[in-house]
Motif scaffolding. Structure first.
Motif, PDB file in Angstrom:
ATOM      1  N   ASN A 111     -16.358 -10.419  47.698  1.00 10.65           N
ATOM      2  CA  ASN A 111     -17.844 -10.778  47.605  1.00 10.65           C
ATOM      3  C   ASN A 111     -18.370 -11.032  45.857  1.00 10.65           C
ATOM      4  O   ASN A 111     -19.454 -11.263  45.802  1.00 10.65           O
ATOM      5  CB  ASN A 111     -18.659  -9.354  48.164  1.00 10.65           C
ATOM      6  CG  ASN A 111     -18.439  -8.374  47.389  1.00 10.65           C
ATOM      7  OD1 ASN A 111     -17.341  -8.041  46.631  1.00 10.65           O
ATOM      8  ND2 ASN A 111     -19.026  -7.266  47.762  1.00 10.65           N
ATOM      9  N   ARG A 112     -17.203 -10.874  45.299  1.00  3.33           N
ATOM     10  CA  ARG A 112     -17.546 -11.203  43.705  1.00  3.33           C
ATOM     11  C   ARG A 112     -17.253 -12.759  43.351  1.00  3.33           C
ATOM     12  O   ARG A 112     -16.326 -13.016  42.686  1.00  3.33           O
ATOM     13  CB  ARG A 112     -16.703 -10.202  42.766  1.00  3.33           C
ATOM     14  CG  ARG A 112     -17.160  -8.865  42.846  1.00  3.33           C
ATOM     15  CD  ARG A 112     -18.623  -8.627  42.515  1.00  3.33           C
ATOM     16  NE  ARG A 112     -18.754  -8.990  40.968  1.00  3.33           N
ATOM     17  CZ  ARG A 112     -18.606  -8.126  39.980  1.00  3.33           C
ATOM     18  NH1 ARG A 112     -18.446  -6.967  40.310  1.00  3.33           N
ATOM     19  NH2 ARG A 112     -18.994  -8.731  38.951  1.00  3.33           N
ATOM     20  N   ARG A 143     -24.861 -12.157  40.770  1.00  2.00           N
ATOM     21  CA  ARG A 143     -24.580 -11.004  41.615  1.00  2.00           C
ATOM     22  C   ARG A 143     -25.232 -11.148  43.076  1.00  2.00           C
ATOM     23  O   ARG A 143     -25.861 -10.110  43.390  1.00  2.00           O
ATOM     24  CB  ARG A 143     -24.934  -9.647  40.796  1.00  2.00           C
ATOM     25  CG  ARG A 143     -24.260  -9.512  39.490  1.00  2.00           C
ATOM     26  CD  ARG A 143     -22.761  -9.405  39.643  1.00  2.00           C
ATOM     27  NE  ARG A 143     -22.358  -8.392  40.542  1.00  2.00           N
ATOM     28  CZ  ARG A 143     -22.182  -7.159  40.134  1.00  2.00           C
ATOM     29  NH1 ARG A 143     -22.471  -6.827  39.145  1.00  2.00           N
ATOM     30  NH2 ARG A 143     -21.770  -6.098  41.237  1.00  2.00           N
ATOM     31  N   ASP A 166     -23.568 -10.162  45.478  1.00  2.00           N
ATOM     32  CA  ASP A 166     -23.035  -8.982  46.280  1.00  2.00           C
ATOM     33  C   ASP A 166     -23.904  -7.775  46.162  1.00  2.00           C
ATOM     34  O   ASP A 166     -23.584  -6.718  46.903  1.00  2.00           O
ATOM     35  CB  ASP A 166     -21.623  -8.730  45.511  1.00  2.00           C
ATOM     36  CG  ASP A 166     -21.589  -8.335  44.115  1.00  2.00           C
ATOM     37  OD1 ASP A 166     -22.141  -9.108  43.403  1.00  2.00           O
ATOM     38  OD2 ASP A 166     -21.497  -6.943  43.750  1.00  2.00           O
ATOM     39  N   ILE A 167     -24.956  -7.939  45.345  1.00  2.00           N
ATOM     40  CA  ILE A 167     -25.694  -6.690  45.353  1.00  2.00           C
ATOM     41  C   ILE A 167     -26.906  -6.767  46.375  1.00  2.00           C
ATOM     42  O   ILE A 167     -27.643  -7.597  46.110  1.00  2.00           O
ATOM     43  CB  ILE A 167     -26.432  -6.396  43.958  1.00  2.00           C
ATOM     44  CG1 ILE A 167     -25.376  -6.475  42.745  1.00  2.00           C
ATOM     45  CG2 ILE A 167     -27.271  -5.298  44.063  1.00  2.00           C
ATOM     46  CD1 ILE A 167     -24.390  -5.057  43.074  1.00  2.00           C
ATOM     47  N   ILE A 168     -26.705  -6.148  47.664  1.00  2.00           N
ATOM     48  CA  ILE A 168     -27.613  -6.151  48.727  1.00  2.00           C
ATOM     49  C   ILE A 168     -28.338  -4.890  48.858  1.00  2.00           C
ATOM     50  O   ILE A 168     -29.465  -5.010  49.013  1.00  2.00           O
ATOM     51  CB  ILE A 168     -26.655  -6.560  49.964  1.00  2.00           C
ATOM     52  CG1 ILE A 168     -26.044  -7.839  49.685  1.00  2.00           C
ATOM     53  CG2 ILE A 168     -27.617  -6.639  50.992  1.00  2.00           C
ATOM     54  CD1 ILE A 168     -24.917  -8.080  50.968  1.00  2.00           C
ATOM     55  N   HIS A 169     -27.861  -3.853  48.511  1.00  2.00           N
ATOM     56  CA  HIS A 169     -28.444  -2.620  48.900  1.00  2.00           C
ATOM     57  C   HIS A 169     -28.271  -1.723  47.697  1.00  2.00           C
ATOM     58  O   HIS A 169     -27.437  -1.889  46.833  1.00  2.00           O
ATOM     59  CB  HIS A 169     -27.575  -1.942  50.040  1.00  2.00           C
ATOM     60  CG  HIS A 169     -28.188  -0.656  50.783  1.00  2.00           C
ATOM     61  ND1 HIS A 169     -27.968   0.694  50.112  1.00  2.00           N
ATOM     62  CD2 HIS A 169     -29.310  -0.473  51.552  1.00  2.00           C
ATOM     63  CE1 HIS A 169     -28.691   1.551  50.911  1.00  2.00           C
ATOM     64  NE2 HIS A 169     -29.493   0.855  51.922  1.00  2.00           N
ATOM     65  N   CYS A 189     -26.578   1.015  47.751  1.00  2.00           N
ATOM     66  CA  CYS A 189     -25.418   1.423  47.650  1.00  2.00           C
ATOM     67  C   CYS A 189     -24.292   0.619  46.642  1.00  2.00           C
ATOM     68  O   CYS A 189     -23.387   0.929  46.105  1.00  2.00           O
ATOM     69  CB  CYS A 189     -24.794   1.506  48.927  1.00  2.00           C
ATOM     70  SG  CYS A 189     -25.494   2.666  50.241  1.00  2.00           S
ATOM     71  N   ASP A 190     -24.586  -0.725  46.899  1.00  2.00           N
ATOM     72  CA  ASP A 190     -23.986  -1.685  45.753  1.00  2.00           C
ATOM     73  C   ASP A 190     -24.057  -1.265  44.424  1.00  2.00           C
ATOM     74  O   ASP A 190     -23.126  -1.269  43.646  1.00  2.00           O
ATOM     75  CB  ASP A 190     -24.108  -3.046  46.223  1.00  2.00           C
ATOM     76  CG  ASP A 190     -23.908  -3.369  47.581  1.00  2.00           C
ATOM     77  OD1 ASP A 190     -22.906  -3.068  48.062  1.00  2.00           O
ATOM     78  OD2 ASP A 190     -24.870  -4.080  48.226  1.00  2.00           O
ATOM     79  N   ILE A 191     -25.219  -0.818  44.035  1.00  2.00           N
ATOM     80  CA  ILE A 191     -25.468  -0.241  42.667  1.00  2.00           C
ATOM     81  C   ILE A 191     -24.688   0.872  42.351  1.00  2.00           C
ATOM     82  O   ILE A 191     -24.047   0.989  41.379  1.00  2.00           O
ATOM     83  CB  ILE A 191     -27.177  -0.254  42.378  1.00  2.00           C
ATOM     84  CG1 ILE A 191     -27.769  -1.489  42.497  1.00  2.00           C
ATOM     85  CG2 ILE A 191     -27.306   0.216  41.114  1.00  2.00           C
ATOM     86  CD1 ILE A 191     -29.587  -1.564  42.721  1.00  2.00           C
ATOM     87  N   GLU A 199     -22.010   1.743  43.660  1.00  4.72           N
ATOM     88  CA  GLU A 199     -20.551   1.493  43.423  1.00  4.72           C
ATOM     89  C   GLU A 199     -20.415   1.170  42.084  1.00  4.72           C
ATOM     90  O   GLU A 199     -19.182   1.490  41.240  1.00  4.72           O
ATOM     91  CB  GLU A 199     -20.193   0.401  44.585  1.00  4.72           C
ATOM     92  CG  GLU A 199     -18.581   0.134  44.450  1.00  4.72           C
ATOM     93  CD  GLU A 199     -18.429  -1.151  45.360  1.00  4.72           C
ATOM     94  OE1 GLU A 199     -17.340  -1.210  45.442  1.00  4.72           O
ATOM     95  OE2 GLU A 199     -19.378  -1.676  45.708  1.00  4.72           O
ATOM     96  N   ASP A 200     -21.390   0.239  41.775  1.00  5.98           N
ATOM     97  CA  ASP A 200     -21.246  -0.168  40.149  1.00  5.98           C
ATOM     98  C   ASP A 200     -21.202   0.792  39.058  1.00  5.98           C
ATOM     99  O   ASP A 200     -20.313   0.845  38.172  1.00  5.98           O
ATOM    100  CB  ASP A 200     -22.249  -1.511  39.859  1.00  5.98           C
ATOM    101  CG  ASP A 200     -21.643  -3.020  40.244  1.00  5.98           C
ATOM    102  OD1 ASP A 200     -20.706  -2.786  40.951  1.00  5.98           O
ATOM    103  OD2 ASP A 200     -22.144  -3.825  39.726  1.00  5.98           O
TER     104      ASP A 200
END
Length: 588
Positions: free
Chosen positions: A69-70, A354, A356-359, A361-363, A365-366
């Motif tokens: 997804n990146r 980016r 790949d940032i949908i929610h 939760c993705d933030i 993870e980063d």
């Protein structure tokens, strides 16, 4: 996950320092990536072809595994930019879509006929690019990676890049019968019609995989300039006239698609990565798309959006105790410009690179990547728990051993089957089966999820008819049934099924196996209370008068009997069968 190959020396030059292999591997891990292989062009060719590669480069190539997804990391430029921001050696750039400095925007006019094949298109222009050989190759490689990944092998989106100085807008995106399309394709010396091209590329190892996308369509998509010069026939090939070279300064990018959102993502990914080479870095000249109904749309939008995340939630989820200022700094290192807006809130700006940032939760993870997984302190859970095997699986494993000890051999069949397997071949109606259907099955063998284990065992016997008789097979696995009360609309049920295949039906063998099965589960034989018994039943799958249902606690949990001759014949068998199938979960 996709893997990219980058020249080690060029990579280190762009990063501003030289790393040992171990140091670079550590840097990749810190950023959540993996150094997959250290090789060279010569070594890769020799590995693929099995012969010595003459004249191939021996320059060291780092093959790096990238998350699927990146999309912003699929080439050297995107990878270097992300690593430099991560190391705080530069700030994340600000991408802008600007109007042309002189004249009108380049226009792409979509004709109504394209709705029959690929209805959507977007476009943009990169101005003042100065290509080197390495940049040019990276530009081409990125398009290939996007085609394979985000574009789903060109079925969703096809990218066309052209030397703008060799053509003249406005550009027309139309769809015509194949015989009416004629142009000189990329790297060819003469003109071909679209019909001839489809035949020509059937033997091309690269392009033959994309022909099926439009091959059976009545019209093929094609893009012309105002002088009738063909730019491309998406998603197959571009025209030779407008091909990009090392001397190209201005690049016209068009993306045709069946999914407009994916087209926007592809365009944004491509232009943001290579806009650093434009005359004004990180700016893109917007293009104008005119739809069949006359609507004018400007691309790319390069949207920035904001998310607000709770610091306490992030700390709890990751397992750290960082201040809001520290969280904002970690996110900024991940190309997500952030600032503290309240005592416990951080505002995060998500750039157009980016997707790949949908929610939230993705933030989160980063934040974990920026903090470093190795730096997260290991802690003992505050709640004491004891791990144990799931009860149904434990019973299943125990039953497998004892059923095998009774002389039956276990099989493992496919969870998917054809509609005919659970309906027509078993003399039943598919409508009453409760089967879960696959919306777009790839083969006739896998159309639905199985509702019974019996067809799988019968097909196994049919594939092993040369084995000596008798054949005694069983399976304990899940079936899948529709269930409106479940959030996914379906449920799994653990079933036990056994088949005896011989020159005589062997009903007594299957009946004896049923008794042993109940004995193992400690269910006594009784018509009252918690016991089990069998009673006569009618089922079109079984021979009339040779079928019984298994009753436990006044509930029917399964059936056994001699299979109907029609069923045996439909599964291409020549000997009689006795079968037993029980819903194991109903007994537990």
């Amino acid at each position: 996950m996709p893997t990219i190959g980058v020249n080690r020396d060029l990579l280190f030059e762009r990063l501003g320092r030289t790393y040992t292999e171990e140091e670079f591997d550590e840097l990749m891990f810190d950023y959540g990536l993996e150094l997959d292989e250290v090789t060279s062009e010569k070594a890769m060719l020799e590995k693929e072809q099995g012969v010595t590669a003459q004249g191939a480069s021996e320059a060291i190539i780092y093959r790096i595994e990238i998350p699927a997804n990146r999309y912003d990391l699929l080439c050297l430029e995107g990878l270097v930019r992300a690593l430099l921001v991560f190391q705080e050696k530069q700030e994340a750039p600000r991408y802008k879509a600007i109007p042309p400095t002189s004249g009108n925007s380049q226009q792409l006019i979509i004709q109504g006929a394209t709705a029959q094949v690929r209805p959507h298109a977007v476009c943009a222009v990169l101005r003042g690019v100065n290509f080197t050989q390495a940049m040019y190759q990276s530009f081409i490689d990125l398009q290939d990676k996007l085609h394979q990944n985000l574009c789903r092998k060109r079925s969703l989106v096809a990218i066309g890049t052209h030397d703008l100085d060799t053509v003249q807008g406005p550009f027309i995106y139309n769809a015509k019968p194949p015989a009416e399309i004629k142009f000189k394709p990329l790297n060819q010396t003469k003109e071909y019609t679209a019909v001839e091209l489809m035949q020509l590329y059937k033997s091309d190892s690269h392009l033959k995989h994309f022909l099926h996308i439009i091959e059976d369509k009545p019209v093929y998509p094609v893009i012309y300039d105002q002088n009738g010069v063909v730019l491309s026939m998406p998603p197959i090939i571009n025209g030779e006239h407008s091909k990009i070279t090392l001397n190209t300064k201005n690049i016209f990018i068009e993306c045709t698609a069946t999914d407009l959102h994916k087209a926007k993502m592809v365009l944004d990914s491509l232009v943001t990565i290579f806009s650093e080479y434009c005359q004004t870095p990180f700016t893109v000249e917007a293009g104008e798309v005119i739809t069949p109904d006359g609507t004018k749309l400007t691309y790319p939008a390069l949207p920035y959006r904001e998310e607000i995340v709770d610091v306490a939630w992030i700390n709890k989820s990751v397992g750290i105790s960082e201040s809001p200022e520290s969280i904002a700094k970690l996110l900024t290192r991940m190309c997500l410009s952030s600032e503290v807006i309240e005592e416990s809130k951080v505002k995060v700006e998500i750039p157009p690179t980016r997707y790949d940032i949908i929610h939230a939760c993705d933030i989160m993870e980063d934040v974990a990547i920026g903090f470093g997984y190795n730096n997260i302190q290991r802690t003992i859970p505050k709640t004491n728990t004891i791990g144990d095997q799931f009860g149904l699986n434990k019973v299943t494993d125990l039953l497998r051993q004892d059923i095998a000890a009774a002389g039956f051999t276990e099989v493992l069949s496919f969870s998917l089957c054809s509609r005919d397997d659970v309906a027509g071949k078993l003399n039943k109606d598919i409508e009453s089966s409760g089967a879960v259907h696959i919306a777009n099955p790839k083969t006739l063998e896998f159309q639905i999820a199985r509702t019974t284990l019996l067809p799988g065992i019968l097909k196994t016997i049919a594939s092993n008819k040369k084995m000596p008789l008798p054949m005694k097979l069983f399976e304990i696995s899940d079936i899948i049934l529709q269930d409106k009360d479940k959030d996914v609309g379906a449920k799994n049920e653990r079933h036990f099924c056994a088949v005896y295949y011989n020159k005589n039906p062997g009903f007594e063998i299957i009946h004896g196996l049923l008794d042993r099965f109940m004995q193992l589960l400690e269910v006594p034989y009784s018509k009252e209370g918690n016991g089990y018994f069998i009673r006569a039943a009618d089922d079109p799958t079984f021979f009339p008068g040779r079928c019984a249902e298994v009753v436990v606690k006044a509930q029917v949990v399964g059936k056994l009997g001699v299979l109907h001759p029609d069923v045996i014949t439909k599964f291409e068998l020549n000997n009689p069968c006795a079968a037993l199938e029980i819903n194991l979960e109903a007994l537990l």
